[in-house]
Scaffold this motif. Structure first.
Motif, PDB file in Angstrom:
ATOM      1  N   SER A   9       0.805  -1.221   0.000  1.00 45.66           N
ATOM      2  CA  SER A   9       0.000   0.000   0.000  1.00 45.66           C
ATOM      3  C   SER A   9       0.836   1.268   0.000  1.00 45.66           C
ATOM      4  O   SER A   9       0.289   2.364   0.097  1.00 45.66           O
ATOM      5  CB  SER A   9      -0.926   0.008   1.227  1.00 45.66           C
ATOM      6  OG  SER A   9      -1.646  -1.199   1.339  1.00 45.66           O
ATOM      7  N   GLY A  10       2.163   1.148  -0.072  1.00 50.19           N
ATOM      8  CA  GLY A  10       3.021   2.314  -0.080  1.00 50.19           C
ATOM      9  C   GLY A  10       3.474   2.680  -1.476  1.00 50.19           C
ATOM     10  O   GLY A  10       2.932   2.202  -2.479  1.00 50.19           O
ATOM     11  N   ASN A  11       4.491   3.548  -1.564  1.00 48.28           N
ATOM     12  CA  ASN A  11       5.027   3.952  -2.862  1.00 48.28           C
ATOM     13  C   ASN A  11       5.620   2.742  -3.582  1.00 48.28           C
ATOM     14  O   ASN A  11       6.393   1.991  -3.004  1.00 48.28           O
ATOM     15  CB  ASN A  11       6.122   5.002  -2.672  1.00 48.28           C
ATOM     16  CG  ASN A  11       5.589   6.277  -2.058  1.00 48.28           C
ATOM     17  OD1 ASN A  11       4.411   6.584  -2.167  1.00 48.28           O
ATOM     18  ND2 ASN A  11       6.459   7.026  -1.394  1.00 48.28           N
ATOM     19  N   PHE A  12       5.248   2.563  -4.843  1.00 49.26           N
ATOM     20  CA  PHE A  12       5.727   1.384  -5.569  1.00 49.26           C
ATOM     21  C   PHE A  12       6.067   1.754  -7.011  1.00 49.26           C
ATOM     22  O   PHE A  12       5.652   2.801  -7.527  1.00 49.26           O
ATOM     23  CB  PHE A  12       4.685   0.268  -5.557  1.00 49.26           C
ATOM     24  CG  PHE A  12       3.468   0.562  -6.399  1.00 49.26           C
ATOM     25  CD1 PHE A  12       3.382   0.081  -7.704  1.00 49.26           C
ATOM     26  CD2 PHE A  12       2.416   1.307  -5.898  1.00 49.26           C
ATOM     27  CE1 PHE A  12       2.263   0.361  -8.501  1.00 49.26           C
ATOM     28  CE2 PHE A  12       1.302   1.594  -6.679  1.00 49.26           C
ATOM     29  CZ  PHE A  12       1.228   1.122  -7.972  1.00 49.26           C
ATOM     30  N   LEU A  13       6.805   0.889  -7.648  1.00 48.06           N
ATOM     31  CA  LEU A  13       7.139   1.040  -9.061  1.00 48.06           C
ATOM     32  C   LEU A  13       6.775  -0.250  -9.768  1.00 48.06           C
ATOM     33  O   LEU A  13       7.153  -1.341  -9.330  1.00 48.06           O
ATOM     34  CB  LEU A  13       8.633   1.327  -9.231  1.00 48.06           C
ATOM     35  CG  LEU A  13       9.142   1.473 -10.677  1.00 48.06           C
ATOM     36  CD1 LEU A  13       8.530   2.716 -11.323  1.00 48.06           C
ATOM     37  CD2 LEU A  13      10.660   1.551 -10.711  1.00 48.06           C
ATOM     38  N   ALA A  14       6.032  -0.131 -10.868  1.00 48.29           N
ATOM     39  CA  ALA A  14       5.698  -1.281 -11.713  1.00 48.29           C
ATOM     40  C   ALA A  14       6.102  -0.932 -13.139  1.00 48.29           C
ATOM     41  O   ALA A  14       5.647   0.083 -13.674  1.00 48.29           O
ATOM     42  CB  ALA A  14       4.217  -1.599 -11.631  1.00 48.29           C
ATOM     43  N   GLN A  15       6.938  -1.756 -13.733  1.00 48.03           N
ATOM     44  CA  GLN A  15       7.382  -1.453 -15.087  1.00 48.03           C
ATOM     45  C   GLN A  15       7.658  -2.741 -15.861  1.00 48.03           C
ATOM     46  O   GLN A  15       7.915  -3.791 -15.280  1.00 48.03           O
ATOM     47  CB  GLN A  15       8.628  -0.575 -15.058  1.00 48.03           C
ATOM     48  CG  GLN A  15       9.810  -1.162 -14.319  1.00 48.03           C
ATOM     49  CD  GLN A  15      10.958  -0.165 -14.189  1.00 48.03           C
ATOM     50  OE1 GLN A  15      10.751   1.045 -14.217  1.00 48.03           O
ATOM     51  NE2 GLN A  15      12.170  -0.680 -14.050  1.00 48.03           N
ATOM     52  N   ALA A  16       7.569  -2.615 -17.162  1.00 44.45           N
ATOM     53  CA  ALA A  16       7.867  -3.732 -18.059  1.00 44.45           C
ATOM     54  C   ALA A  16       8.944  -3.293 -19.034  1.00 44.45           C
ATOM     55  O   ALA A  16       8.871  -2.197 -19.608  1.00 44.45           O
ATOM     56  CB  ALA A  16       6.623  -4.178 -18.812  1.00 44.45           C
ATOM     57  N   GLU A  17       9.941  -4.125 -19.214  1.00 48.30           N
ATOM     58  CA  GLU A  17      11.039  -3.838 -20.133  1.00 48.30           C
ATOM     59  C   GLU A  17      11.101  -4.919 -21.210  1.00 48.30           C
ATOM     60  O   GLU A  17      10.985  -6.105 -20.904  1.00 48.30           O
ATOM     61  CB  GLU A  17      12.373  -3.815 -19.377  1.00 48.30           C
ATOM     62  CG  GLU A  17      12.446  -2.763 -18.280  1.00 48.30           C
ATOM     63  CD  GLU A  17      13.737  -2.843 -17.490  1.00 48.30           C
ATOM     64  OE1 GLU A  17      14.494  -3.822 -17.682  1.00 48.30           O
ATOM     65  OE2 GLU A  17      13.988  -1.944 -16.663  1.00 48.30           O
ATOM     66  N   VAL A  18      11.268  -4.500 -22.448  1.00 45.26           N
ATOM     67  CA  VAL A  18      11.394  -5.433 -23.573  1.00 45.26           C
ATOM     68  C   VAL A  18      12.776  -5.252 -24.191  1.00 45.26           C
ATOM     69  O   VAL A  18      13.150  -4.136 -24.570  1.00 45.26           O
ATOM     70  CB  VAL A  18      10.304  -5.193 -24.635  1.00 45.26           C
ATOM     71  CG1 VAL A  18      10.437  -6.199 -25.770  1.00 45.26           C
ATOM     72  CG2 VAL A  18       8.914  -5.264 -24.008  1.00 45.26           C
ATOM     73  N   ASP A  19      13.536  -6.356 -24.283  1.00 39.88           N
ATOM     74  CA  ASP A  19      14.895  -6.233 -24.809  1.00 39.88           C
ATOM     75  C   ASP A  19      14.916  -6.448 -26.327  1.00 39.88           C
ATOM     76  O   ASP A  19      13.876  -6.603 -26.977  1.00 39.88           O
ATOM     77  CB  ASP A  19      15.846  -7.187 -24.085  1.00 39.88           C
ATOM     78  CG  ASP A  19      15.521  -8.655 -24.318  1.00 39.88           C
ATOM     79  OD1 ASP A  19      14.792  -8.967 -25.282  1.00 39.88           O
ATOM     80  OD2 ASP A  19      16.011  -9.509 -23.542  1.00 39.88           O
ATOM     81  N   THR A  24      10.370  -9.974 -22.473  1.00 42.30           N
ATOM     82  CA  THR A  24       9.785  -8.986 -21.575  1.00 42.30           C
ATOM     83  C   THR A  24      10.108  -9.332 -20.130  1.00 42.30           C
ATOM     84  O   THR A  24       9.957 -10.489 -19.715  1.00 42.30           O
ATOM     85  CB  THR A  24       8.255  -8.925 -21.752  1.00 42.30           C
ATOM     86  OG1 THR A  24       7.954  -8.602 -23.107  1.00 42.30           O
ATOM     87  CG2 THR A  24       7.649  -7.874 -20.829  1.00 42.30           C
ATOM     88  N   ARG A  25      10.567  -8.348 -19.407  1.00 42.63           N
ATOM     89  CA  ARG A  25      10.836  -8.525 -17.989  1.00 42.63           C
ATOM     90  C   ARG A  25       9.964  -7.551 -17.219  1.00 42.63           C
ATOM     91  O   ARG A  25       9.936  -6.351 -17.515  1.00 42.63           O
ATOM     92  CB  ARG A  25      12.305  -8.270 -17.677  1.00 42.63           C
ATOM     93  CG  ARG A  25      12.646  -8.469 -16.198  1.00 42.63           C
ATOM     94  CD  ARG A  25      14.132  -8.419 -15.939  1.00 42.63           C
ATOM     95  NE  ARG A  25      14.692  -7.092 -16.231  1.00 42.63           N
ATOM     96  CZ  ARG A  25      15.957  -6.780 -15.988  1.00 42.63           C
ATOM     97  NH1 ARG A  25      16.796  -7.692 -15.509  1.00 42.63           N
ATOM     98  NH2 ARG A  25      16.411  -5.566 -16.273  1.00 42.63           N
ATOM     99  N   VAL A  26       9.223  -8.062 -16.229  1.00 45.19           N
ATOM    100  CA  VAL A  26       8.336  -7.252 -15.401  1.00 45.19           C
ATOM    101  C   VAL A  26       8.968  -7.080 -14.031  1.00 45.19           C
ATOM    102  O   VAL A  26       9.456  -8.045 -13.434  1.00 45.19           O
ATOM    103  CB  VAL A  26       6.945  -7.914 -15.272  1.00 45.19           C
ATOM    104  CG1 VAL A  26       6.054  -7.104 -14.342  1.00 45.19           C
ATOM    105  CG2 VAL A  26       6.296  -8.046 -16.648  1.00 45.19           C
ATOM    106  N   LEU A  27       8.974  -5.835 -13.545  1.00 46.72           N
ATOM    107  CA  LEU A  27       9.531  -5.533 -12.231  1.00 46.72           C
ATOM    108  C   LEU A  27       8.484  -4.811 -11.396  1.00 46.72           C
ATOM    109  O   LEU A  27       7.882  -3.833 -11.865  1.00 46.72           O
ATOM    110  CB  LEU A  27      10.783  -4.655 -12.358  1.00 46.72           C
ATOM    111  CG  LEU A  27      11.952  -5.192 -13.180  1.00 46.72           C
ATOM    112  CD1 LEU A  27      11.862  -4.690 -14.616  1.00 46.72           C
ATOM    113  CD2 LEU A  27      13.273  -4.763 -12.566  1.00 46.72           C
TER     114      LEU A  27
END
Length: 500
Positions: A9-19, A24-27
């Motif tokens: 429930s706090g500050n978060f980062l969601a991102q997807a990277e495609v090389d 695809t890598r999801v973080l």
């Protein structure tokens, strides 16, 4: 299709990277901006859990995987598998201007209509006659409630209703006794100007003394009164993130420590009062996340209660969250957020697909409106187990303001379809919607149409919507003509299907 969510429930980062190789890598995780955590020898740090679901049935399959995961493995406690009570919240009926007598009048009428839970919202504590004062002073205002919370709760439960209460424990007003005693409990550098938002500051939940104080104050009220439900509000964001309790080299731990403090208070209250239904809320839904669902099985989805707005809001929220967690009310018109006037029918037809309740002055309803509300409540009580525990499918969300969705039972023998039209258009064609989740071989009876349909017919040919208004004819026209029954803006229809 894969779906990802973070139980936090706090500050978060969601991102997807495609090389370069289309991998695809999801973080997902705690947002790295201004975050550090000091670990001393022998200490450990627990990161938030991320969840991943897979679906070979598109977005609806992904959503159902999330819904089942959260309902079966995240939401816990007494209310985990229970249908939600139909509630009335007094906020848009009275705001801060109420007395014990006016509250009891609303409760009496609510009981007559079939409502099961009365929620007393903001304004019952301190000298809270406006939003400039008293947050943090969690003691009853005897000028409004001469018999206290215990007295009003008892009188309402004696009428056959459950009683619920509003808190905003994370906040404090400058005009309050708590501020005078503990200005150091406020988030912000005391040597710099602090931002006053919505006439309030945020308390420092990274400070255990703050959490202990709030647990004591809230527990005293909950122990002394017959309270079944808590609405936990949180109406502003955090600015000037600084804790007077933390040393300079630990300030970047603040945001994470803050949300751990929120979790701690929730956990202690849940343990002490396991039968209370908690509804979380943050600026009308801004903190709607799996982390909160672990402590509160439902969340107030948005302070925007307009039926047209709620179509978009609830449609989007259902992508990840089950209907049993989506707080939804029938509110007053003109709507208090956008001033739109929508029919009572449409407001209920939208609110059915959530926890369902009312937020208006039921003492001002006409006899016709009272009958409509009573029938709406009967319909929801009859079907809420299906709505809140069945499989939800989004069917339509078009640019011209048409929405449709449905719920089917786990055994595929019953279903409810809802169809909505925001704007009327000229010369409309016949519209139909393809249903999902039915048994192809079963014969379903539609109560509202008085007709039977096979499952494969409804899923592959579709279900015809009501005929829309196609225009008036000249008076001298001879012959049969159906001008359509679906007239004007803001129309909605709900259909039930049962296998025979």
């Amino acid at each position: 299709m894969y779906g990802f969510s973070l139980v936090y429930s706090g500050n978060f980062l969601a991102q997807a990277e495609v090389d370069d190789y289309d991998v695809t890598r999801v973080l997902l995780g705690i947002h790295p901006f201004e975050f550090e955590w000091t670990l001393l020898e022998g200490q450990s740090f627990q990161t938030p859990e991320a969840v991943m679901v897979y679906s070979d049935k598109g977005l609806n399959g992904m959503s159902q995987a999330f819904h089942n995961l959260f309902k079966e493995h995240l939401i816990r406690g007494y209310w985990k598998d229970k249908v939600r009570p139909v509630l009335i919240n007094n906020w848009e009926a009275t705001y801060f201007d109420f007395t014990e007598d006016s509250i009891l009048e609303i409760a009496e009428k609510s009981k007559d209509l079939g409502i099961e839970l009365f929620v007393l919202d903001d304004g019952w504590f301190g000298k809270r006659n406006n939003d400039h004062t008293s947050l943090g002073d969690w003691h009853v205002d005897y000028a409004k409630l001469p018999n206290g919370i215990e007295g009003i709760a008892q009188k309402i439960t004696d009428k056959g209703l459950r009683f619920g209460l509003w808190f905003e424990p994370e906040m404090i007003n400058e005009i309050s006794d708590l501020y005078k005693e503990h200005e150091d409990w406020i988030i912000g550098d005391p040597g710099r100007k602090r931002t006053y938002g919505r006439n309030q500051f945020v308390l420092d939940f990274s400070n255990k003394d703050v959490v202990d104080y709030l647990f004591e104050k809230m527990s005293d009220i909950l122990k002394s009164s017959n309270i079944s439900y808590i609405k936990w509000d949180m109406n502003r964001n955090i600015t000037e993130a600084f804790s007077a309790k933390l040393p300079a080299n630990r300030q970047k731990e603040f945001f994470h420590r803050y949300i751990l403090g929120v979790y701690d208070l929730y956990d202690r209250l849940n343990a002490a009062f396991p039968y209370i239904l908690f509804e979380s809320c943050a600026s009308g839904g801004a903190r709607f996340d799996p982390g909160m669902l672990y402590y509160a099985p439902q969340t107030w989805t948005s302070d925007d209660t307009d039926a047209v707005e709620r179509l978009k809001i609830q449609y989007g929220t259902s992508m990840v969250y089950p209907l049993s967690s989506i707080g939804s009310h029938v509110s007053a018109i003109p709507n208090h957020q956008v001033s739109r006037e929508t029919p009572l029918k449409m407001r209920a037809d939208v609110a059915y697909f959530g926890t369902f309740g009312y937020e208006l002055d039921v003492t001002k309803l006409t006899p016709e409106e009272e009958h409509i509300v009573s029938e709406q409540i009967k319909f929801f009580k009859k079907n809420r187990e299906l709505i809140q525990q069945g499989n939800f499918y989004r069917l339509e969300n078009s640019e011209d303001g048409r929405y449709s969705w449905m719920v089917t039972s786990k055994d595929q023998k019953t279903a409810i379809l809802a169809s909505y039209k925001v704007w009327a258009t000229p010369n409309p064609p016949l519209k139909k919607v393809l249903l999902q989740g039915l048994n192809s071989e079963l014969n379903y009876h539609c109560e509202q149409r008085g007709l039977n349909f096979y499952g494969d017919e409804l899923m592959h040919f579709g279900f015809l919507n009501e005929v829309e208004f196609t225009g008036l004819l000249q008076d001298n026209f001879e012959g049969e003509y159906n001008p359509g029954t679906d007239k004007g803006d803001f129309s909605s229809y709900v259909y039930t299907f049962e296998a025979k």
